[in-house]
Design a protein around this motif. Sequence first.
Motif: not given
Lengths: 235, 235
Positions: B74-75, B187-188, B196-197, B203-205
């Motif tokens: 999905e975009s 997050r998805k 991005v994945t 990891r960032v959040m």
Amino acid sequence: MNNAKNRPSISELKNFDIFKDLEVQNIELLCENSFIQAHSHKQILFNFGESAHYFAIVLNGAYKLSRFTPTGEESVIHFSTIGDVIAALILSQPQPVFPVTVKAMGPSRVLLIPKETYLTHWFSKPSLIIKIQGLLSTRMSRLQHQKVMLRSPMAPKIASLLMQLAASESNNQNEDEEMKIPLPLTRKEIADTLGVTVESVIRVMSEWVKQEFIETNDQFIKILKPEKLIEIIEG
Amino acid sequence: MNNAKNRPSISELKNFDIFKDLEVQNIELLCENSFIQAHSHKQILFNFGESAHYFAIVLNGAYKLSRFTPTGEESVIHFSTIGDVIAALILSQPQPVFPVTVKAMGPSRVLLIPKETYLTHWFSKPSLIIKIQGLLSTRMSRLQHQKVMLRSPMAPKIASLLMQLAASESNNQNEDEEMKIPLPLTRKEIADTLGVTVESVIRVMSEWVKQEFIETNDQFIKILKPEKLIEIIEG
DNA sequence: CGTAGCCTTGAAGGTGATCAATGTTTGTGG
DNA sequence: CCACAAACATTGATCACCTTCAAGGCTACG
């Protein structure tokens, strides 16, 4: 430096999709106080952040719409070719400001139409609004398509961009036929459009030149084997 | 499954920016043959590729506009919240087709207005066209801003997106104040918006949650320290 | 003739993708 | 009301791809 103010000639304007189907006196109204401006390569038409008093219709050549990152890197938003409108969408805002910097790609000409003329004469003609919205729709659709390609690796991204740019020219030619990109496009500009580095673009495209998928003799890129590029896009 | 057809109530519509400043009988004209549709979480409003006979105004909740890659990823193109219009731009085309799939995010409601009503009544009112173009302009501007962020690493990208989404809500509050993102955002979905994945986003959040830059208790994300995110964006 | 912009190639290094496994929450049907 | 499935969140290890850096060539233009 060529920015003489010229009145547009109706006969020239008649060739453009937007003005087709309109009577001469209507066209004159729509061009009230408008004028033609010519630019040489890299000359700037509008600057990001300037307040907007005109919108433009590309008569000739091409323009690059871009923004810059804080570190000075260029991000290309759109390439406008013949018949395209520039900055029309924002003109209806209260204090319109150009959202991009617009620069000529090779010798080019635009018709500049003042905000007042746009708001009084253009807005009252639904058929014009429809045509302008059609152009915007194309642009939006390109941006969206590029978003979809974000997850793909380098090669498909580049292939997709080239096909997109070439498709705007070809009148639904058969596949398997050569396509030409109607812009003097550098590798750097391709990189700036996709948000990648020049080196990456060069590595991919050199390979394609070697395999004769594309040709890049003069300053224009020709796609010799569209099928191959489509293959690459679809992975 | 809740898709009862309801007539809209004028008093409700009066609250929306688009209908403000209009007389009651005008609003009734603009809503000719229109109806309200309610959706539950993940229910689909429009499908990509379907021919379009309506456009929508979001009354309640939020909708996600997205497209899919050949491989089914999905975009996300845009998040539409209260007052936003969906598919208005394309309706003026000859054979309009939805350029995105539109899905409800949590329980939501839209007002559906038929193409005919749009073309006959809406198009003849310049003030309406201006408002719709204003909404489009915002959307375009977001897409463009995201393009500029392409070259930045992961953290600035995510920070930029969060600030963008939060900014639409806050009425120019002072900096340093908490901001809330008016969307039930996973997050998805953030990952799909940025191309991005999920793992990278997490990891960032997670780091930001630990440092108390953001909070994500209920299903809404709150930005506790906007200054910190701005710092990250600016590198 | 010199500079500026573009193109090219190579080597090294890092960032984010991928893969895998597990935990948590939400929703659904027996 | 419980059991199970489905979607979302999390964490770690490995690896590929693209960026970065560096150096050099080519062409256009004043």
